[in-house]
Design an enzyme around this catalytic site. Sequence first.
Site, PDB file in Angstrom:
ATOM      1  N   SER A   1      12.037  -0.381   2.174  1.00 34.15           N
ATOM      2  CA  SER A   1      13.046  -1.292   2.735  1.00 34.15           C
ATOM      3  C   SER A   1      14.452  -0.738   2.539  1.00 34.15           C
ATOM      4  O   SER A   1      15.261  -0.713   3.479  1.00 34.15           O
ATOM      5  CB  SER A   1      12.949  -2.675   2.080  1.00 34.15           C
ATOM      6  OG  SER A   1      11.685  -3.239   2.307  1.00 34.15           O
TER       7      SER A   1
ATOM      8  N   ASN B   1       2.711  -1.029  10.897  1.00 31.14           N
ATOM      9  CA  ASN B   1       2.034  -1.564   9.709  1.00 31.14           C
ATOM     10  C   ASN B   1       1.027  -2.660  10.023  1.00 31.14           C
ATOM     11  O   ASN B   1       0.114  -2.896   9.245  1.00 31.14           O
ATOM     12  CB  ASN B   1       3.061  -2.082   8.696  1.00 31.14           C
ATOM     13  CG  ASN B   1       4.116  -2.959   9.314  1.00 31.14           C
ATOM     14  OD1 ASN B   1       4.816  -2.555  10.245  1.00 31.14           O
ATOM     15  ND2 ASN B   1       4.223  -4.178   8.831  1.00 31.14           N
TER      16      ASN B   1
ATOM     17  N   GLN C   1       3.990   3.936   6.827  1.00 30.41           N
ATOM     18  CA  GLN C   1       2.535   3.840   7.034  1.00 30.41           C
ATOM     19  C   GLN C   1       1.923   5.179   7.456  1.00 30.41           C
ATOM     20  O   GLN C   1       0.713   5.261   7.681  1.00 30.41           O
ATOM     21  CB  GLN C   1       2.209   2.777   8.097  1.00 30.41           C
ATOM     22  CG  GLN C   1       2.565   1.360   7.686  1.00 30.41           C
ATOM     23  CD  GLN C   1       1.598   0.769   6.661  1.00 30.41           C
ATOM     24  OE1 GLN C   1       0.465   1.233   6.477  1.00 30.41           O
ATOM     25  NE2 GLN C   1       2.044  -0.260   5.959  1.00 30.41           N
TER      26      GLN C   1
ATOM     27  N   SER D   1       7.597   5.017   1.302  1.00 31.41           N
ATOM     28  CA  SER D   1       7.381   4.112   0.175  1.00 31.41           C
ATOM     29  C   SER D   1       6.125   4.532  -0.581  1.00 31.41           C
ATOM     30  O   SER D   1       5.066   4.701   0.015  1.00 31.41           O
ATOM     31  CB  SER D   1       7.221   2.685   0.689  1.00 31.41           C
ATOM     32  OG  SER D   1       6.932   1.829  -0.387  1.00 31.41           O
TER      33      SER D   1
ATOM     34  N   THR E   1      20.661   4.539 -12.405  1.00 28.39           N
ATOM     35  CA  THR E   1      19.887   5.512 -13.184  1.00 28.39           C
ATOM     36  C   THR E   1      18.504   5.672 -12.567  1.00 28.39           C
ATOM     37  O   THR E   1      17.823   4.683 -12.296  1.00 28.39           O
ATOM     38  CB  THR E   1      19.775   5.039 -14.647  1.00 28.39           C
ATOM     39  OG1 THR E   1      21.097   4.796 -15.130  1.00 28.39           O
ATOM     40  CG2 THR E   1      19.079   6.083 -15.517  1.00 28.39           C
TER      41      THR E   1
ATOM     42  N   CYS F   1       4.948  -9.857   4.615  1.00 27.32           N
ATOM     43  CA  CYS F   1       6.234 -10.552   4.556  1.00 27.32           C
ATOM     44  C   CYS F   1       6.215 -11.829   5.387  1.00 27.32           C
ATOM     45  O   CYS F   1       6.956 -12.751   5.126  1.00 27.32           O
ATOM     46  CB  CYS F   1       7.335  -9.655   5.086  1.00 27.32           C
ATOM     47  SG  CYS F   1       7.136  -7.957   4.602  1.00 27.32           S
TER      48      CYS F   1
HETATM   49  C1  LIG Z   1       5.676  -1.626   3.388  1.00 23.71           C
HETATM   50  C2  LIG Z   1       6.557  -1.200   4.483  1.00 23.71           C
HETATM   51  C3  LIG Z   1       7.957  -1.149   4.319  1.00 23.71           C
HETATM   52  C4  LIG Z   1       8.630  -1.638   3.076  1.00 23.71           C
HETATM   53  O1  LIG Z   1       8.445  -0.783   1.983  1.00 23.71           O
HETATM   54  P1  LIG Z   1       8.758  -1.348   0.520  1.00 23.71           P
HETATM   55  O2  LIG Z   1       8.631  -0.147  -0.363  1.00 23.71           O
HETATM   56  O3  LIG Z   1       7.726  -2.387   0.245  1.00 23.71           O
HETATM   57  O4  LIG Z   1      10.147  -1.883   0.553  1.00 23.71           O
HETATM   58  C5  LIG Z   1       8.721  -0.699   5.371  1.00 23.71           C
HETATM   59  N1  LIG Z   1       8.159  -0.293   6.511  1.00 23.71           N
HETATM   60  C6  LIG Z   1       6.824  -0.315   6.718  1.00 23.71           C
HETATM   61  C7  LIG Z   1       6.262   0.167   8.007  1.00 23.71           C
HETATM   62  C8  LIG Z   1       5.982  -0.776   5.711  1.00 23.71           C
HETATM   63  O5  LIG Z   1       4.678  -0.809   5.917  1.00 23.71           O
END
Ligand SMILES: *Cc1c(COP(=O)(O)O)cnc(C)c1O
Length: 395
Positions: free
Chosen positions: A71, A151, A179, A199, A237, A324
Amino acid sequence: MYVYADNAATTKMSPTAIKTMTDAMDAVWGNPSSLHTTGQTAKEALEGARAEIAALLGAEAREIYFTSGGSEADNQAILSAAFTGAKKGKKHIISTAFEHHAVLHTLDKLKKQGFEIELLDVHENGIVTPEQVEKAIRSDTALVTVMYANNEIGTVQPIREIGAVCRAKGVLFHTDAVQAVGHIPVNVKDDNIDMLSISAHKFHGPKGIGVLYAKRGVILTNVIEGGAQERGKRAGTENIPAIVSMAAAMKEAVETMDTAAAKIIPMRDKLICGLSKIPHSKLNGDRERRVPGTVNFCFEGIEGESLLLMLDEEGIEASSGSACTSGSLDPSHVLLALGMPHEVAHGSLRLSICENNTDAEIDHILKVVPAVVTYLRNMSPVWEALEKGEKPHLI
Ligand SMILES: *Cc1c(COP(=O)(O)O)cnc(C)c1O
């Protein structure tokens, strides 16, 4: 039987990732900004992880910025491009209607600040074409942001071709690759990508850590202000245990990608084949152009939420869309973007599997889901009307 089939929401950390993280908590607990030995040991671990992640993406170490997750990386990429664009009078941004909310809500914010946001149609198959992007680019376009893999439905976009169009037109190109990385091959150079979000928790790494790749020359704007960490572009940090664990998880995911896919794809295809036999069901998204593990179906006449709760009672953990939005009764914005009617979009089920799932688990899913769908349809007044022909079937 317990079946975890919600890997697009999050994955379980791999034993390697857990061990790397816990070892690092003990061994490299220093602050990498400190000049003493303990600090410099932490700094070495930090830079080692940065170099490793860069190599896995075809990037240079100095193009890797650690963030708190996907995010934050999405937010920073988009806000940076907007800031740079606005200075040159460019306030047009191109994206798609089925991006993650980290992208869409950031674009909403920019819209309120006077940016013009153009969301491209993703068609019924969940794929945007390079031709659409080329047509939409204008002289005042500041950014194109298109996700690598969706996703909710798992479709993979022609990122390399879209990147090539953007490069030819001199427009910045960002992709949310959360993803995709660790699941399908991603290379920032070959794919013509200027900025990319990652992520760790989507490839068996820890939560709360991610990466923003920004090609050399791309100017980043700070989202988090403070100290001079991350080349002055992201204060705070560094979370060394999470960062080294993410690097280990990513290396493992990339190196075992082919063997994992060879195991996952047949299971996924069995799921698609089995669930397609349920009357008035529909696979969402292109049949072929998808990541190995994600399957999304609509079942007419039922509520996704009821389906999920009943599956949970049977030990099957899945999702009705993005984590979400579940919990709200709004249908998924992704399914609506595919042109699906509200009534049908409500009855969706996402199953996202990984290499840890087994064939016996797939058989369990294929035994339980059709039974639960029938049970719920028998209780549903909507289904009764559909069966009587009082309403037309939509799928
Ligand atoms: C899970 C996801 C995010 C968010 O990642 P986080 O590390 O949970 O903030 C953003 N984009 C996609 C396509 C995701 O699947």
